[in-house]
Structures are given as structure tokens and as C-alpha cells.
Scaffold this active site. Structure first.
Site, PDB file in Angstrom:
ATOM      1  CG  HIS A 179      -0.117  -0.048   2.654  1.00 40.54           C
ATOM      2  ND1 HIS A 179       0.589  -1.089   2.985  1.00 40.54           N
ATOM      3  CD2 HIS A 179      -0.042   0.779   3.394  1.00 40.54           C
ATOM      4  CE1 HIS A 179       1.238  -1.011   4.036  1.00 40.54           C
ATOM      5  NE2 HIS A 179       0.741   0.325   4.511  1.00 40.54           N
ATOM      6  CB  CYS A 180       3.723   2.353   1.572  1.00 38.59           C
ATOM      7  SG  CYS A 180       2.654   2.633   2.932  1.00 38.59           S
ATOM      8  CB  ILE A 181       7.219   0.772  -2.080  1.00 41.44           C
ATOM      9  CG1 ILE A 181       7.471   0.587  -0.517  1.00 41.44           C
ATOM     10  CG2 ILE A 181       8.423   1.083  -2.684  1.00 41.44           C
ATOM     11  CD1 ILE A 181       8.574  -0.622  -0.171  1.00 41.44           C
ATOM     12  CG  ASP A 195       3.683   6.249  -0.034  1.00 39.74           C
ATOM     13  OD1 ASP A 195       2.398   5.877  -0.494  1.00 39.74           O
ATOM     14  OD2 ASP A 195       4.248   5.703   1.038  1.00 39.74           O
TER      15      ASP A 195
END
Length: 451
Positions: A281-283, A286
Site C-alpha cells: 500500500h506504500c512503495i 507514495d
């Protein structure tokens, strides 16, 4: 940076006292991979928590002492429910009975790879009718610098309350790492930014209820930038090692051996590892929050965008390597081959499939015409996703089926620890390894192709 614990505002002092004597009640909006572990950690520290989620099935499970996440046990959920410090609801009016609201909701990208803050906006709007003087509002969702000021503040100011005087705004980015047994919610330092010294002080005091170390920063935007920087750093370095993998493969050099040797240097090198693409859900997400926001300031983030391009090409590279290996070793095309994908989660030892490159590889192999199935001991069936609706409900083969099946090739996308990789060499004529999962397998190594 130091922060205040005594304030000029009587309202702030009242909140500080509630935090100090643990009479504060905290509402967590969003009980997923971030919100539920936070609730568990707070309740274990004897802090009263009300959990909110729009998914009634999640609420029913939690209140029955059951989990829906592999990373939070049913024992932990049952413990906090029985402790008396926790309750869960799908009714947003809970907000009127709490002193602090912490929002832990998704911030995905839309189909144009632009920030989608609809979850943040809708969550805040649900709480808005119940907002009161003396509320602390903290956003933990990863986002671009300026979000709290540009999205949350105007919503608060649209009421008869004033942000900074009546309501204290905080930004404290989540730092959850599902499956990481070395660092928990409580042992991972927490970055906190506030809109003013009172908000910063209250935010730091609030999070000190649950974490060993808070790291105050000078502004909301700085705190928002911290989380982006952490994950952009990872994305860029992963793209570098993915590019090295492709380059060294052409030279007949094993990238895994190179990294293992390089990391023996005690300074100046930090190991990152290649794979079939970026997930989670991030890398994968973002960096695009910053590239989008940077355009507002006329800044081109070329390095970050190039890293994204490299990482996004990896699924196609993996499929190309699989195609080559089938042709070279088995004299078969993908259309005539039975292929088993090993691992669908975005990282090992978790059940989280968000942004998993394995989903894209599965789709592409099906489009090519491959007879493809997957085995993942953590993912019984593919959950509903916005990107891959046609894959919803596809089920993992059983352990017996994968061990006794007659697959031409196994493509390892996720290196779960509990998988018997030696068995793959008995089941499949070819093993394409994107994660170095087969490094310890002794017999049948002639079947391995690295991708």
C-alpha cells in the site's frame, strides 16, 4: 525538537490532563492493517478506544473476538474486546463521545495515477457533524505535503469550530510493516507534526501512550513529507537493484550473490533486493503523490519517475524470462504450458495482496493464453480489487494439488517461508525464481531459472 506539555489554552491543558491520567477516549476510523494493530496496542496500554469501520462484517467479527487479518491474531482481538477498553461500531456518531479521532484509511491512486483522497474526505465528513470543541484530529494515511492543511482544515473550518483553537490537527504517518516480527506498532518510533505548538504537544503526548519514542517535527507538511521520503528511498533503491538484475543477467552474473557479497561491507552499502515488481500500500504509490504535488510547484521529479518506470516494467521482464525458459528448457510456448504461480501476496508471510505484481502477472499470463493457477497459503482466494475485477474469487490450489500436480513450470512471485520449495522441483519441470527463494534447495538445481 522539544514539545510543550503545558499550554496557554485551558482547552489544551484539559486534554493534556486527560492524556496524562489515561481518561482520554480515542476513536480510530478505519480498522485495517494500520487501525486494528493501533487499537490493540492502545488497549494493551489501558487506553479506551472506539474503533470505527464502514464494513459491518468487520465490526461483527471484531466484536465477536475474531480477526480478519493474518497480521493480528484472534487472540489479540478477543483480548481487547474482553478487556473493557475497546468497542467497535459502524455508526459515525461515536465521534461525539471521543476526545481524539485518528484516521487510518486508504489513499490509493486513481486510474490516471493521481492521488485519490476520497477516503480521507469521506471519513472526515462522516465525523464532521459530531466534531466538538477540544477534539484532537490526527491523520495517519500516507499523502502529499499539504493534505492536512488543504483537505482537513477547510472541512473543520466549515463548521462553527476553528482549527488551531477549538480543534487540534495532527499528522502522524503510519509505519506499519505487516509480517515484521522485529518491529511492532509500539516499538517503531512515531513521527508527529502539529499545526501549532499546542497541537504538536498534544499529538506527541497522545502517541506516547502507545509508542516508545515520538519524533516531533516542525510542521504538518514536514511530517507528511517524512513518510513519502521513506518510501521513495525504498522505491528508488529497489528500481536500481532491479535494473542491475537485468543487466547482470545478460552478463551471466547472479545478482543475489553480488548483493550477499556487497552487504559484507560494514559502511556505505545498504542491501535492497530485486523482485517481480513493487507491491503493497506504500512503495508503489507514495512516490506518485510527490510527483503529482511537485508539478504544482513547477518541479520535475525525473529521478523518482524513472524509478517508477523501471519497477513497472518488471512484471513484463519476468514473463519474458518465463517464456524464454519454457522455450529453451522444455521446447514449449506459454500457451501450451501449465504454470503455477507461487505466492500472490505482495510480500512474504502476509495475506495482503494490495498492488501485488503477482496479480498483474496472473492477468497477463491468462491474456496470453497460459493455463495458470496459483498457490498461496495465506491467500485462499483473490479479494475484490479495483484494478483486477476479473480475478475476484479465483481460488488458490490446495497444498496437495500443488504438491501432486503436473505443472510445467512454477513461477515464484512471493517467497513465503512455509512453502516447501524442494517439493517444487519434484512437481515442476522448471522453476522460475524471482525472489531467490530456492537458494537452499540442493537437488534439481538445473531446473532453476532466475528472473
Amino acid at each position: 525538537m522539544k514539545y510543550k506539555t503545558e499550554f496557554d489554552s485551558s482547552l489544551a491543558n484539559e486534554l493534556a490532563q486527560k492524556i496524562s491520567d489515561k481518561t482520554i477516549v480515542i476513536g480510530i476510523m478505519g480498522l485495517g492493517y494500520v487501525g486494528l494493530p493501533l487499537a490493540v496496542a492502545l488497549c494493551r496500554n489501558n487506553v479506551n478506544v472506539v474503533g470505527f469501520d464502514i464494513d459491518q462484517s468487520k465490526i461483527d467479527k471484531i466484536n465477536a473476538g475474531e480477526t480478519y487479518l493474518k497480521t493480528v491474531s484472534s487472540d489479540a482481538v478477543d483480548e481487547i474486546v474482553k478487556s473493557g477498553f475497546f468497542s467497535a461500531t459502524s455508526d459515525p456518531s461515536f465521534a461525539k463521545d471521543v476526545d481524539a479521532i485518528i484516521m487510518c484509511v486508504p489513499t490509493p491512486l486513481n486510474k490516471y495515477r493521481e492521488p485519490d483522497l476520497s477516503y480521507v474526505e469521506r471519513t472526515m465528513q462522516m465525523a464532521l457533524p459530531y466534531l466538538k470543541k477540544g477534539h484532537i484530529v490526527s491523520l495517519e494515511s500516507t499523502t502529499y505535503p499539504g493534505t492536512t492543511d488543504e483537505i482537513i482544515r477547510p472541512l473543520v473550518d466549515s463548521t462553527d469550530l476553528t482549527a488551531g483553537e477549538d480543534v487540534f490537527l495532527i499528522y502522524s504517518p503510519e509505519r506499519e510493516d505487516p509480517g515484521n516480527k522485529d518491529f511492532t506498532t509500539s516499538t517503531t518510533p512515531k513521527v508527529v507534526g502539529g499545526e501549532n505548538p499546542e497541537a504538536l504537544g498534544l499529538g506527541c503526548m497522545l502517541y506516547e501512550l502507545v509508542v516508545d519514542q515520538v519524533v516531533p517535527v516542525s510542521s504538518l507538511s514536514t511530517a507528511e513529507a517524512v513518510k513519502l521520503t521513506e518510501n521513495i528511498f525504498r522505491a528508488v533503491n529497489i528500481s536500481l537493484v532491479n535494473e542491475l538484475k537485468v543487466t547482470y543477467e545478460k552478463m551471466g552474473i547472479n545478482i543475489w550473490e553480488v548483493i550477499d557479497a556487497a552487504k559484507t561491507k560494514p559502511f556505505g552499502f545498504m542491501p535492497f533486493y530485486p523482485g517481480p515488481g513493487l507491491g503493497g500500500h506504500c512503495i508503489p504509490i507514495d512516490p506518485f503523490y510527490l510527483t503529482w504535488k511537485a508539478r504544482e510547484y513547477g518541479v520535475a521529479t525525473r529521478f523518482i519517475e524513472l524509478a517508477g518506470e523501471i519497477n513497472n516494467t518488471m512484471p513484463d521482464y519476468v514473463i519474458a524470462r518465463l517464456r524464454e525458459a519454457l522455450d529453451d528448457k522444455l521446447c514449449k510456448g506459454i500457451k501450451r504450458s501449465k504454470i503455477l504461480l507461487i505466492g500472490l501476496a505482495y510480500k512474504k508471510n502476509v495475506d495482503d495482496t494490495r498492488e501485488s505484481p503477482a496479480l498483474l502477472i496472473l492477468r497477463k499470463l491468462r491474456e496470453i493464453g497460459a493455463d495458470v493457477e496459483f498457490y498461496d497459503p495465506y491467500v485462499a482466494s483473490i479479494p475484490k480489487t479495483r484494478e483486477y475485477p476479473e480475478l475476484t474469487g479465483l481460488k488458490s490450489v490446495s497444498e496437495d494439488e500443488y504438491k501432486n500436480g503436473s505443472f510445467d513450470a512454477a513461477l515464484i512471485c512471493t517467497d513465503h517461508d512455509i512453502i516447501d520449495y524442494a517439493q517444487l522441483f519434484k512437481t515442476c519441470e522448471l522453476v522460475v525464481d524471482t525472489r531467490n527463494a530456492t537458494k537452499d534447495v540442493v537437488d534439481g538445481r538445473e531446473k532453476i531459472v532466475w528472473a
